[in-house]
Write a protein that holds these residues in place. Structure first.
Motif, short mmCIF file in Angstrom:
data_model
loop_
_atom_site.label_atom_id
_atom_site.label_comp_id
_atom_site.label_asym_id
_atom_site.label_seq_id
_atom_site.Cartn_x
_atom_site.Cartn_y
_atom_site.Cartn_z
N PRO A 76 0.81 -1.22 0.00
CA PRO A 76 0.00 0.00 0.00
C PRO A 76 0.85 1.28 0.00
N ILE A 77 0.20 2.36 -0.35
CA ILE A 77 0.80 3.69 -0.19
C ILE A 77 0.63 4.09 1.27
N SER A 78 1.70 4.46 1.90
CA SER A 78 1.66 4.78 3.34
C SER A 78 0.82 6.03 3.59
N PRO A 79 -0.18 5.94 4.47
CA PRO A 79 -0.96 7.14 4.82
C PRO A 79 -0.13 8.19 5.56
N LEU A 80 1.05 7.77 6.08
CA LEU A 80 1.89 8.73 6.80
C LEU A 80 2.55 9.74 5.86
N MET A 81 2.36 9.54 4.56
CA MET A 81 2.85 10.56 3.63
C MET A 81 2.17 11.91 3.86
N LYS A 82 1.07 11.88 4.59
CA LYS A 82 0.39 13.14 4.91
C LYS A 82 1.29 14.08 5.70
N ASN A 83 2.32 13.52 6.38
CA ASN A 83 3.23 14.35 7.18
C ASN A 83 4.20 15.18 6.33
N MET A 84 4.27 14.84 5.04
CA MET A 84 5.19 15.56 4.15
C MET A 84 4.50 16.86 3.70
N ALA A 85 4.38 17.77 4.64
CA ALA A 85 3.50 18.92 4.46
C ALA A 85 3.92 19.85 3.33
N VAL A 135 -4.22 6.32 -14.95
CA VAL A 135 -4.40 5.24 -15.92
C VAL A 135 -3.58 4.03 -15.50
N GLY A 136 -4.05 2.84 -15.93
CA GLY A 136 -3.34 1.61 -15.62
C GLY A 136 -3.66 1.07 -14.25
N ASN A 137 -4.70 1.60 -13.59
CA ASN A 137 -5.17 1.10 -12.31
C ASN A 137 -6.66 0.77 -12.47
N VAL A 138 -6.96 -0.46 -12.90
CA VAL A 138 -8.34 -0.79 -13.27
C VAL A 138 -9.28 -0.74 -12.08
N GLY A 139 -8.74 -0.79 -10.87
CA GLY A 139 -9.61 -0.81 -9.70
C GLY A 139 -9.96 0.55 -9.16
N LEU A 140 -9.40 1.61 -9.71
CA LEU A 140 -9.71 2.96 -9.21
C LEU A 140 -11.03 3.45 -9.78
N CYS A 141 -11.71 4.28 -9.00
CA CYS A 141 -12.98 4.83 -9.45
C CYS A 141 -13.17 6.23 -8.89
N GLY A 142 -14.13 6.92 -9.48
CA GLY A 142 -14.43 8.27 -9.02
C GLY A 142 -13.77 9.32 -9.90
N ASN A 184 -0.19 1.09 -11.73
CA ASN A 184 -0.02 0.30 -10.53
C ASN A 184 -1.22 -0.64 -10.42
N ASN A 185 -1.48 -1.16 -9.26
CA ASN A 185 -2.63 -2.05 -9.03
C ASN A 185 -3.54 -1.44 -7.97
N LEU A 186 -3.68 -0.13 -7.99
CA LEU A 186 -4.47 0.56 -6.98
C LEU A 186 -5.96 0.36 -7.23
N SER A 187 -6.73 0.49 -6.15
CA SER A 187 -8.17 0.30 -6.25
C SER A 187 -8.87 1.23 -5.27
N GLY A 188 -10.17 1.32 -5.46
CA GLY A 188 -10.95 2.13 -4.55
C GLY A 188 -11.14 3.56 -5.06
N PRO A 189 -11.85 4.35 -4.26
CA PRO A 189 -12.17 5.72 -4.70
C PRO A 189 -10.94 6.63 -4.67
N PRO A 213 -5.91 1.19 -1.69
CA PRO A 213 -6.46 2.50 -2.04
C PRO A 213 -5.41 3.61 -1.99
N ILE A 214 -5.76 4.71 -2.61
CA ILE A 214 -4.98 5.93 -2.42
C ILE A 214 -5.42 6.52 -1.08
N PRO A 215 -4.52 6.65 -0.12
CA PRO A 215 -4.94 7.11 1.21
C PRO A 215 -5.63 8.47 1.14
N PRO A 216 -6.84 8.59 1.67
CA PRO A 216 -7.53 9.89 1.65
C PRO A 216 -6.76 10.96 2.42
#
Length: 930
Positions: free
Chosen positions: A785-794, A849-856, A828-833, A809-812
């Motif tokens: 997964p993509i680390s949700p702690l990337m949010k700290n990179m302000a 593009v290239g992430n068939v599971g992404l939506c929105g 990548n193989n990302l999915s979700g909204p 998912p892409i962390p909200p």
């Protein structure tokens, strides 16, 4: 009572005078004092710095030389009434030794004057025995080699009027007891290494006239409110840490003639009341933080001979208040945002010796009346917006020494013969205008130009190296960059200014080689050599010849066509600061010859054909800040030892054959200052080496208000203090969007590990990179997964994770990255909204593009829709191996910011970025002694 006859009265008076004179001449020094002086004499030995001259005291009491009467000895003064020794003046007396509190000197208790300045007392402390000389009025120990704090014994000198301790090493605070010495008239403590806060009460001593404290950069304090009865005549605080505002009560200093506060930390507005000091002769406020308008009341200071306001933050500054001060000899108004034109009222200042108006926003033409300034020696108009031609009247300035007109919009033709009669002219700078300079005295052997120390003819439409240079034998700096000089460097240049030349710039021309090969370049004092951006093809004789330039500080041979190998000497220079071989055709290995104690700060070997390993001896370059080895054929594992370089800020290994796993660092001391990293387009494998990067304070701690650009200064001293400045630059390319950083801000941070074979997950410690602005991990084999702690990179502005195997998912939480303007997670193989809000509302389809599971939004596939989305990508890319596709990635490049200028301080002309855009500042001479 019978009156005396007038003639008898005259006889009586005459007898009295003769008797008195006889008594005075008969006075001789006391035997005890004579003995004390002889004992004092014997405590010294000859001063080795006096070239064999004996000390002044050597003649005291010599049989057959001076008399036994010590009152007649050199430097000794006695009272005519008592014969007591009342004065000792041994200034510059070649005394060498030490004086302690038991010295026989302190038995001369009737001393009123003691002058021991400019001797060498061998760093002994100021002796407390001075406190026994209670009749002392004047104490002068300036430049005498004493050291240590001001002894408390001086507080017993209640009659002391003059205390002069300048240029001795006090290195401590000014003691409070000085504020109680009410007899003091003059206090001189310049260049003493003073520290602490200066006792403000000293300003209020009732008899104080002269307060001289300059060149004490660690001495702090502020100005008080001044009383009506102040006796102050001089206040000199330049180059200290004094701060605060100028009090409006400054006009109470009715006797003030000299106020020098330059190069300190004063701020606020300059009060209009300063215009009431109509007796002021000298006013120096340069290099502070004064703001607001320049008070128009300065026009009332008609007795001024010196006025320096340069390098402050004045607002709406013009020359409207200048013109009535017609006694001015020195006027410095550089770097204060002056706008408007050179008003005719300035032409009233016909006594000017220096007119310094550089680094402003002056417009219009240079007026011809400047040619009427018969005494003018220095004219600085550089770094403005002046247009038109150079007035012919300049040829009348017979005393002119320094003419700086560079970095304006001047145009027209300049014939060098116009300077032929200016025999005093030693520095001429015309670079960075729209001028065409003609060498019009060719073929006139009886006509010669002045002997220049500095000559700047950059961007002057020259097509050949001017032939008049052949007769120049005193050049220290020659600037011919940014012309269209073609062909070969003529052989006569090898005899030009052999002993003097320090800086040679022939960059940005069309030079192809050297007319006559030499085993060595002839300028043994050469400090800066810049031949960059030419067409030099053969590395001979230049590369071998540089080995004998032992004083080189900056070497720039970048952007040529040089082939051949690097000389073995490149690591042996003891003084080299900047080494740039970027963009040539050099091959072979990098010599492993870098010595311990190296002063190298900037190293660029990029865009060549160099092979082999990174030389281990680079670990000796402990102050190295920039290392760019990109775009070569280096084959090596990760050079882990580079992490021990404590000052390294930029490391670029892009596009080589580096390989293998980057192991975790053994300690937390690796890469402590690293801010820009590019390992892209190599064959590194294993886990992401983020522990190396997160160790760096440069990635964590930042000052968001900083605006300084990363650069390297090399300073020189000619008639002014100069600095050559190199800027560092970076290029970022993503998704076809390219951004050039011609100057990197001090706070800029970037990490590019793309196009390698890194695998595994992105660790959570990526969130520790709080100061990072650009992160590119694309074209690897990362999973998870993509680390949700990337949010700290302000501060993150650009994030590229494309062409990996990331899932989930892409962390909200990433929507909290308010500065994010470039985002790419394609293939990548990302999915979700897809997250929404903030910067995510501006990301286009191609980033997903290239992430068939992404939506929105912005995809056509909405969440809950089972129909596979149609591709909105307009890119035709091979979906096979990551290493065969057409890369779409961040390419962190690095280009040596070319030499951009001769300057003092941090001001750079922002509108012109070429090598030769040069600016100068005045260095105020240290003329502060009494």
């Amino acid at each position: 009572m019978k009156k005396m006859k007038p003639s008898f009265c005259c006889l009586v008076f005459l007898f009295f005078l003769v008797f008195s004179a006889t008594q005075c001449s008969a006075a001789t020094c006391q035997s005890s004092e004579r003995a004390a002086l002889l004992q004092f004499k014997n405590s010294f030995v000859p001063n080795p710095s006096c070239l064999g001259s004996p000390p002044v005291v050597a003649s005291w009491g010599v049989e057959g030389g001076t008399t036994d009467d010590c009152c007649s000895w050199d430097g000794v003064e006695c009272s005519n009434q008592t014969g007591n020794v009342v004065g000792i003046d041994l200034a510059s007396g070649c005394l060498y030794g030490s004086i302690d509190s038991n010295s026989s000197l302190f038995r001369l208790v009737h001393l009123q004057t003691l002058t021991l300045s400019d001797n060498n007392f061998n760093l002994s402390q100021i002796p407390g025995g001075i406190g026994q000389l209670t009749d002392l009025r004047q104490l002068d120990l300036a430049g005498s080699g004493f050291s240590g704090p001001i002894p408390s014994a001086i507080s017993r000198l209640s009659k002391l009027e003059t205390l002069r301790l300048s240029s001795i090493n006090i290195s401590s605070a000014v003691p409070d007891f000085v504020a109680n010495m009410s007899s003091l008239r003059s206090v001189s403590l310049g260049a003493c290494g003073l520290t602490g806060i200066f006792p403000q009460k000293i300003f209020h001593l009732p008899n104080l006239q002269h307060l001289v404290l300059p060149y004490n950069p660690h001495l702090s304090g502020s100005l008080p409110e001044f009383n009506m009865n102040s006796s102050l005549v001089r206040i000199w605080l330049e180059q200290t840490a004094f701060h605060g505002e100028l009090p409006s009560s400054i006009d109470n200093l009715k006797s003030l003639t000299s106020l020098k506060l330059g190069n300190s930390s004063f701020s606020g507005i300059v009060p209009a009341t300063i215009g009431n000091l109509t007796g002021l002769l000298e006013l120096e406020l340069y290099a502070n933080n004064f703001s607001g308008p320049i008070p128009s009341s300065l026009e009332r200071l008609t007795e001024l001979t010196r006025l320096f306001l340069s390098y402050n933050k004045f607002r709406d500054a013009t020359l409207s208040w200048v013109g009535k001060q017609n006694k001015l000899a020195y006027l410095g108004l550089s770097g204060i945002r002056l706008s408007g034109t050179l008003l005719p009222s300035v032409g009233n200042l016909t006594n000017l010796v220096q007119l310094l108006l550089g680094e402003n926003e002056l417009t219009g033409e240079i007026p011809s009346w400047i040619g009427d300034f018969a005494e003018l020696t220095d004219l600085h108009l550089y770094g403005n917006k002046l247009s038109g031609s150079i007035p012919k009247s300049f040829s009348q300035l017979m005393n002119l020494k320094h003419l700086y007109l560079q970095s304006n919009y001047l145009n027209g033709t300049v014939e060098m013969s116009m300077f032929m009669k200016l025999e005093s002219l030693t520095e001429l700078h015309l670079t960075a205008n729209k001028l065409t300079v003609l060498d019009d005295h060719v073929g006139k052997p009886n006509e010669t130009l002045p002997n220049f120390n500095l000559l700047g003819l950059g961007s002057c439409n020259l097509t050949q190296i001017p032939t008049f240079l052949e007769k120049q034998n005193e050049l220290e700096l020659l600037e011919l960059g940014e012309n269209n000089i073609q062909g070969q460097i003529p052989k006569w240049m090898w005899s030009m200014s052999r002993e003097r030349l320090m800086v040679l710039n022939l960059s940005h021309n069309a030079l192809t080689g050297v007319e006559e090969f030499q085993d060595a370049l002839p300028w043994l004092n050469l400090t800066v050599l810049d031949l960059s951006n030419n067409r030099l093809r053969d590395s001979r004789p230049i590369l071998p010849a540089i080995c004998k330039l032992s004083k080189l500080v900056a070497l720039d041979l970048s952007s040529n066509l040089m082939s051949g190998v690097l000389p073995q000497c490149i690591g042996t220079f003891g003084s080299l600061d900047i080494m740039n071989f970027r963009q040539n055709s050099l091959h072979g290995t990098i010599p492993d010859t870098f010595r311990s104690g190296s002063k190298l700060r900037f190293l660029d070997f990029s865009r060549n054909q160099l092979q082999g390993q990174v030389p281990r001896s680079l670990a000796n370059c402990k102050i190295l800040e920039i290392m760019d080895l990109s775009d070569n054929q280096l084959t090596d594992g990760f050079p882990f030892w580079i992490g021990t370089l404590p000052m390294l800020r930029l490391l670029i290994l892009r596009s080589n054959h580096f390989h293998g796993i980057i192991e975790e660092p053994e300690t937390n001391t690796e890469f402590p200052m690293l801010r820009i990293v590019d390992f892209s387009f190599n064959n590194f494998s294993g886990d992401l080496p983020l522990k190396y990067i997160t160790n760096s304070k440069g990635m964590k701690i930042f000052n968001t208000t900083a605006s300084a650009y990363r650069n390297t200064f090399i300073t020189f001293s000619f008639d002014y203090v100069w600095a050559l400045e190199f800027f560092y630059s970076t290029t970022i390319t993503m998704k076809g969007y390219q951004r050039d950083y011609s100057r990197i801000q001090e706070v800029f941070t970037s990490l590019d590990l793309s196009s390698n074979r890194f695998e595994g997950q992105i660790p959570d410690l990526v969130g520790n990179l709080e100061g990072l602005q650009s992160l590119n991990l694309s074209h690897n084999m990362l999973s998870g997964p993509i680390s949700p702690l990337m949010k700290n990179m302000a501060r993150l502005e650009s994030l590229d994770l494309s062409h990996n195997q990331l899932s989930g998912p892409i962390p909200p939480e990433l929507s909290q990255l308010h500065f994010l303007s470039i985002f790419d997670v394609s293939y990548n193989n990302l999915s979700g909204p897809i997250p929404t809000g903030n910067q995510f509302n501006n990301v286009d389809n191609s980033s997903y593009v290239g992430n068939v599971g992404l939506c929105g939004d912005p995809l056509s596939k909405q969440c809950g829709d089972s129909k596979p989305p149609s591709s909105d990508s307009d890119e035709d890319e091979d979906e096979g191996s990551d290493f065969k596709i057409k890369f779409k990635t961040v390419l962190i490049g690095y280009g040596c910011g070319a030499l951009v200028g001769m300057i003092v301080g941090n001001y750079i002309l922002g509108r012109k970025e070429e090598w030769f855009k040069k600016t100068f500042k005045i260095g105020i001479p240290k003329n502060w002694e009494e």
